[in-house]
Design a protein around this motif. Structure first.
Motif, PDB file in Angstrom:
ATOM      1  N   HIS A 325       0.808  -1.224   0.000  1.00 55.58           N
ATOM      2  CA  HIS A 325       0.000   0.000   0.000  1.00 55.58           C
ATOM      3  C   HIS A 325       0.841   1.274   0.000  1.00 55.58           C
ATOM      4  N   SER A 326       2.109   1.149   0.394  1.00 55.54           N
ATOM      5  CA  SER A 326       2.952   2.351   0.403  1.00 55.54           C
ATOM      6  C   SER A 326       3.194   2.880  -1.009  1.00 55.54           C
ATOM      7  N   TYR A 327       2.899   2.046  -2.023  1.00 61.92           N
ATOM      8  CA  TYR A 327       3.111   2.493  -3.405  1.00 61.92           C
ATOM      9  C   TYR A 327       1.884   3.217  -3.974  1.00 61.92           C
ATOM     10  N   HIS A 328       0.842   3.301  -3.212  1.00 64.54           N
ATOM     11  CA  HIS A 328      -0.417   3.975  -3.579  1.00 64.54           C
ATOM     12  C   HIS A 328      -0.747   3.884  -5.072  1.00 64.54           C
ATOM     13  N   ASN A 329      -0.652   2.680  -5.593  1.00 70.30           N
ATOM     14  CA  ASN A 329      -0.911   2.436  -7.003  1.00 70.30           C
ATOM     15  C   ASN A 329      -1.379   0.982  -7.111  1.00 70.30           C
ATOM     16  N   ILE A 331      -0.547  -1.390  -9.071  1.00 71.29           N
ATOM     17  CA  ILE A 331       0.621  -2.266  -9.155  1.00 71.29           C
ATOM     18  C   ILE A 331       1.696  -1.686  -8.251  1.00 71.29           C
ATOM     19  N   ALA A 332       2.082  -2.445  -7.233  1.00 70.57           N
ATOM     20  CA  ALA A 332       3.088  -1.965  -6.282  1.00 70.57           C
ATOM     21  C   ALA A 332       4.477  -2.389  -6.729  1.00 70.57           C
ATOM     22  N   GLY A 333       5.440  -2.151  -5.875  1.00 71.63           N
ATOM     23  CA  GLY A 333       6.785  -2.679  -6.063  1.00 71.63           C
ATOM     24  C   GLY A 333       7.540  -2.067  -7.234  1.00 71.63           C
ATOM     25  N   PRO A 334       8.645  -2.695  -7.581  1.00 73.55           N
ATOM     26  CA  PRO A 334       9.511  -2.139  -8.630  1.00 73.55           C
ATOM     27  C   PRO A 334       8.795  -1.933  -9.972  1.00 73.55           C
ATOM     28  N   ILE A 335       8.029  -2.928 -10.402  1.00 77.49           N
ATOM     29  CA  ILE A 335       7.381  -2.765 -11.712  1.00 77.49           C
ATOM     30  C   ILE A 335       6.327  -1.654 -11.656  1.00 77.49           C
ATOM     31  N   GLY A 336       5.587  -1.589 -10.540  1.00 75.86           N
ATOM     32  CA  GLY A 336       4.605  -0.506 -10.394  1.00 75.86           C
ATOM     33  C   GLY A 336       5.273   0.854 -10.448  1.00 75.86           C
ATOM     34  N   SER A 337       6.495   0.910  -9.906  1.00 72.13           N
ATOM     35  CA  SER A 337       7.199   2.194  -9.849  1.00 72.13           C
ATOM     36  C   SER A 337       7.683   2.672 -11.214  1.00 72.13           C
ATOM     37  N   ILE A 338       7.781   1.767 -12.181  1.00 69.87           N
ATOM     38  CA  ILE A 338       8.145   2.251 -13.525  1.00 69.87           C
ATOM     39  C   ILE A 338       6.916   2.354 -14.428  1.00 69.87           C
ATOM     40  N   LEU A 339       5.812   1.721 -14.038  1.00 68.95           N
ATOM     41  CA  LEU A 339       4.582   1.870 -14.823  1.00 68.95           C
ATOM     42  C   LEU A 339       3.798   3.111 -14.405  1.00 68.95           C
ATOM     43  N   ALA A 340       3.775   3.386 -13.100  1.00 74.13           N
ATOM     44  CA  ALA A 340       2.903   4.445 -12.592  1.00 74.13           C
ATOM     45  C   ALA A 340       3.220   5.845 -13.126  1.00 74.13           C
ATOM     46  N   PRO A 341       4.495   6.249 -13.198  1.00 74.39           N
ATOM     47  CA  PRO A 341       4.746   7.618 -13.677  1.00 74.39           C
ATOM     48  C   PRO A 341       4.239   7.844 -15.098  1.00 74.39           C
ATOM     49  N   ASN A 342       4.094   6.775 -15.853  1.00 78.80           N
ATOM     50  CA  ASN A 342       3.513   6.917 -17.184  1.00 78.80           C
ATOM     51  C   ASN A 342       2.048   7.328 -17.086  1.00 78.80           C
ATOM     52  N   LEU A 343       1.366   6.850 -16.060  1.00 78.94           N
ATOM     53  CA  LEU A 343      -0.048   7.191 -15.887  1.00 78.94           C
ATOM     54  C   LEU A 343      -0.194   8.628 -15.401  1.00 78.94           C
ATOM     55  N   ASP A 344       0.672   9.034 -14.460  1.00 74.61           N
ATOM     56  CA  ASP A 344       0.605  10.392 -13.929  1.00 74.61           C
ATOM     57  C   ASP A 344       1.927  10.737 -13.255  1.00 74.61           C
ATOM     58  N   MET A 345       2.697  11.598 -13.896  1.00 73.71           N
ATOM     59  CA  MET A 345       4.033  11.902 -13.364  1.00 73.71           C
ATOM     60  C   MET A 345       3.965  12.603 -12.021  1.00 73.71           C
ATOM     61  N   LYS A 346       2.978  13.452 -11.859  1.00 74.37           N
ATOM     62  CA  LYS A 346       2.933  14.227 -10.612  1.00 74.37           C
ATOM     63  C   LYS A 346       2.541  13.328  -9.431  1.00 74.37           C
ATOM     64  N   TYR A 348       2.808  10.171  -9.096  1.00 73.70           N
ATOM     65  CA  TYR A 348       3.684   9.038  -8.811  1.00 73.70           C
ATOM     66  C   TYR A 348       5.164   9.408  -8.885  1.00 73.70           C
ATOM     67  N   ALA A 349       5.458  10.694  -8.739  1.00 70.01           N
ATOM     68  CA  ALA A 349       6.858  11.146  -8.829  1.00 70.01           C
ATOM     69  C   ALA A 349       7.719  10.551  -7.725  1.00 70.01           C
ATOM     70  N   ASP A 350       7.104  10.133  -6.638  1.00 78.26           N
ATOM     71  CA  ASP A 350       7.878   9.567  -5.520  1.00 78.26           C
ATOM     72  C   ASP A 350       8.344   8.134  -5.787  1.00 78.26           C
ATOM     73  N   LEU A 351       7.605   7.400  -6.620  1.00 75.92           N
ATOM     74  CA  LEU A 351       7.835   5.951  -6.686  1.00 75.92           C
ATOM     75  C   LEU A 351       9.192   5.527  -7.250  1.00 75.92           C
ATOM     76  N   PRO A 352       9.691   6.148  -8.326  1.00 76.52           N
ATOM     77  CA  PRO A 352      11.011   5.723  -8.784  1.00 76.52           C
ATOM     78  C   PRO A 352      12.126   5.970  -7.760  1.00 76.52           C
ATOM     79  N   PHE A 353      11.837   6.750  -6.736  1.00 77.30           N
ATOM     80  CA  PHE A 353      12.839   6.990  -5.695  1.00 77.30           C
ATOM     81  C   PHE A 353      12.711   5.993  -4.539  1.00 77.30           C
TER      82      PHE A 353
END
Ligand code: SF4
Lengths: 462, 247
Positions: A325-329, A331-346, A348-353
């Motif tokens: 749930h900390s990924y608030h998306n 799809i969580a985890g590493p793959i979610g962190s590279i998919l989410a910014p495509n949906l909304d950069m603002k 999900y800007a935290d996730l790649p970090f």
């Protein structure tokens, strides 16, 4: 509806308030990772399989439009009704229109991360439709009114006692009974009634075969089959990247999928759906929702190879200690962190970090997505697009100046005092986050630079 | 051949002993080692935080400092990886020098095993030692095999440690789990970072480590911070210090 960025650290901090739970979560998922290792190591050809899968997906991504058209043609020939959805709204509206056509307000649904991504449950609920998730884990999080925290193990964050409590509240099991066998049996009875009475079943899609116009759904519980076989209407929803060219490619992916996911040789049920049975209606909804945009991003298109096995989450040391749930998306985890910014950069800007870039995710990925390199690349994109906190930006500019000017660096670094406040790894000029749970290194009398000048005079130049 | 010693900023400031051990170790191999005095930082902290575009100053400086040596060696896997992957010149004509640097930069243990081809080391360290495999060194520079892959095991740092008299290398439950340092991650994601570090320390302690070693001082600094906070007697020692010791 924009959230402020830097959500992940806050949510992860909250998750870490209960250290016992973090330990349990970490160990449970590590156990799955270890099972995956064992299963992978029994196949000497494992790395070849990964290469092959990656290349097949590469071909798919390079020719996606052709394969989609081929799939549509063949599916139509098979008597499947094909729908196209540009985004989540269209997807949800299509599902609703099918329900309306049949005058149905209650459906069963087997696991589909795509529908999570589209927030279909919420949407249908608002439209007065009751959706029952039939995957046991999904049903549990549904009863808890939470989203899944993991794409393969949706309720991995819940302990059996908590599940017992939920079942007591919602299904009337005796209070305090947390026996997994008993609870599973209770869920089975509860779901059986739903399977028998619902006229429409919705499923996800694991693989769609362009050559034959069929699709394959993998489950361990057989719930997709139960739903689809008993219902008059079967709606299958898939992201457009789920295509594979040929049926024979299934042999590659089915061998990789569950070994990577749970360490099983193959899913208990890998069900092929090719055409509706007599008097049944079969629909397939092909959803883009940002996928073609990601396909156009050279550095990130490989993320569309993902077959949603969850291995990258199980191995991710951050995911294991921060919870899905900390990924608030969806799809969580590493793959979610590279998919989410495509949906909304603002948003999900935290996730790649939310990664140390350790690279374990890329190593377990059965389709060899360069996940950690994409995390690095997303960081550059997000900063350039202006999604970095101002304080961080200022700290980075200060550091860049210092490190570009050796004399200033040495002066500032004298006896490490400046470093104590603003070491390169300590952004925001704030020393507290390090000190909260860790001591600082003791600054030595002199830097190496000064030692060297004293002790290796003969080599000194500059 | 001339070896340029690259000492990352935090090692220069906080761990001069590690830098000295690295220098002496290389000198013992009969190598001519130079330490360009104008060096600062590789630029990794900025780049990994998404500010790669601010690292050109660091890159220019790095190129000026190291373009003339045959090899560049550093006791920090992650800094080496950063240079290998991301160092580029600002102006065209310097790109040849940048390419030379990217190809010829080595982390200390891989330099010793792959270039110098060290077959024995005269060192003594009669202690139980746990080896922390830092991710950037391991998965980035391939200093040792990764548990995720189906492939034959090897480890360059371990190969060297096994040459040390009296040293007993302990096993770990999780051979190559990340310690959670991660550069700026250690402060921006403080909760997870500290938890990962605590777990990493625990694995070593449970197996009776007296020392934790590794080829990347940044991870060791993080683990040391946790050990000290726990008032533990267990110490961290960079692999260069162990390979250079006669205890
Ligand atoms: S990115 Fe790779 S490892 Fe992660 S879920 Fe997708 S296929 Fe599995």
């Amino acid at each position: 509806m924009h959230k402020t960025i830097a959500e992940h650290p806050t949510l992860a901090d909250k998750f870490n308030q209960d250290e016992e739970r973090v330990n349990w979560h970490d160990e449970t998922l590590w156990w799955v990772r270890a099972k995956r290792d064992k299963a992978a190591h029994t196949l000497p050809e494992w790395e070849d399989l990964r290469n092959l899968a990656s290349q097949i997906k590469h071909n798919v991504l390079s020719n996606l439009s052709e394969y989609l058209i081929q799939f549509e043609e063949n599916a139509l020939k098979n008597g499947i009704q094909v729908h196209w959805a540009a985004d989540a709204q269209e997807h949800n509206a299509i599902v609703k229109s099918i329900l309306q056509k049949h005058g149905v307000t209650q459906i069963v649904k087997s696991k589909s991360m795509l529908t999570e991504e589209c927030h279909l449950n919420d949407y249908l609920q608002e439209e007065g439709v009751e959706v029952i998730d039939t995957d046991l884990g999904e049903r549990i999080v549904q009863l808890a009114q939470e989203p899944p925290s993991h794409i393969v193990l949706p309720c991995i964050h819940k302990k059996k006692e908590e599940i017992g409590e939920l079942f007591h509240l919602h299904l009337g099991t005796p209070a305090g009974n947390a026996d997994p066998q008993f609870l599973t049996e209770a869920a089975r009875l509860h779901l059986r009634e739903k399977f028998l009475t619902r006229k429409i079943a919705l499923t996800g899609v694991n693989f769609a075969v362009a050559e034959t116009g069929e699709f394959v759904v993998c489950t361990n519980e057989g719930n997709a089959d139960m739903g689809a076989h008993l219902a008059d209407v079967h709606i299958a929803c898939m992201g457009i990247e789920k295509l594979i060219p040929l049926r024979q490619h299934l042999g590659v992916f089915l061998r990789l999928l569950t070994r990577s996911a749970t360490g099983q040789p193959i899913t208990t049920y890998s069900s092929h759906f090719k055409k509706p049975r007599p008097d049944q209606e079969m629909h397939i909804v092909l959803v883009d929702n940002g996928r073609s945009r990601q396909l156009g991003r050279k550095d990130f298109r490989n993320s569309l190879k993902c077959i949603r096995c969850g291995a990258c989450m199980n191995t991710c040391p951050v995911y294991r200690r921060s919870g899905g749930h900390s990924y608030h998306n969806a799809i969580a985890g590493p793959i979610g962190s590279i998919l989410a910014p495509n949906l909304d950069m603002k948003d999900y800007a935290d996730l790649p970090f939310a990664s140390t870039l350790c690279g374990s995710c890329s190593n377990v990925c059965p389709v060899k997505i360069d996940i950690h390199d994409q995390l690095y690349k997303w960081r550059q994109v997000l900063v350039k697009e202006g999604h970095a906190p101002a304080a961080k930006k200022a700290a980075m500019q200060g550091m860049a100046f210092t490190f570009s000017h050796p004399a200033f660096y040495r002066m500032a670094g004298k006896t490490g005092k400046w470093f104590m406040k603003t070491t390169p790894f300590m952004v925001n000029n704030n020393f507290n986050p390090w000190y909260k749970q860790r001591d600082m290194p003791e600054p030595p009398k002199e830097s190496f630079h000064d030692w060297y000048k004293k002790n290796r005079k003969e080599n000194g130049h500059g | 051949m001339t070896v340029g010693l690259f000492i990352p900023c935090y090692v220069d400031q906080f761990y001069p002993k590690v830098a000295i051990a690295t220098l002496e170790l290389l000198e013992k191999q009969g190598l001519q080692v130079v330490y360009p005095l104008n060096q600062t930082c590789c630029g990794q902290p900025m780049a990994n935080s998404g500010f790669e575009h601010l690292t050109q100053g660091c890159n220019n400086l790095f190129i000026q400092n190291f373009k003339e040596v045959d090899y560049i060696v550093s006791p920090s896997g992650s800094c080496v990886l950063h240079i290998k992957d991301h160092l580029h010149a600002e102006v065209g004509k310097e790109e040849a020098a940048a390419t030379h640097i990217r190809k010829k930069i080595y982390e200390l243990t891989e330099f010793l095993t792959d270039v110098v081809k060290v077959e024995n080391i005269i060192a003594r360290f009669p202690h139980k030692v746990g080896m922390h495999q830092s991710c950037h060194g391991q998965r980035g520079l391939k200093l040792s095999q990764m548990t995720e892959l189906v492939a034959d095991p090897f480890s360059k740092p371990e190969k060297l440690l096994r040459m040390v008299e009296g040293l007993e290398l302990i096993d770990l439950n999780r051979k190559d789990e990340c310690c959670g340092f991660g550069g700026t991650f250690c402060v921006t994601e403080e909760a997870v970072s500290a938890k990962m570090g605590k777990d990493r320390v625990k694995d070593h302690l449970e197996h009776g480590a007296e020392y934790i070693t590794g080829a990347d001082m940044s991870c060791l600094m993080h683990l040391e911070g946790i050990l000290r906070r726990q008032n533990s007697k267990v110490q961290v020692k960079h692999i260069a210090e162990i390979l250079n010791s006669y205890a």
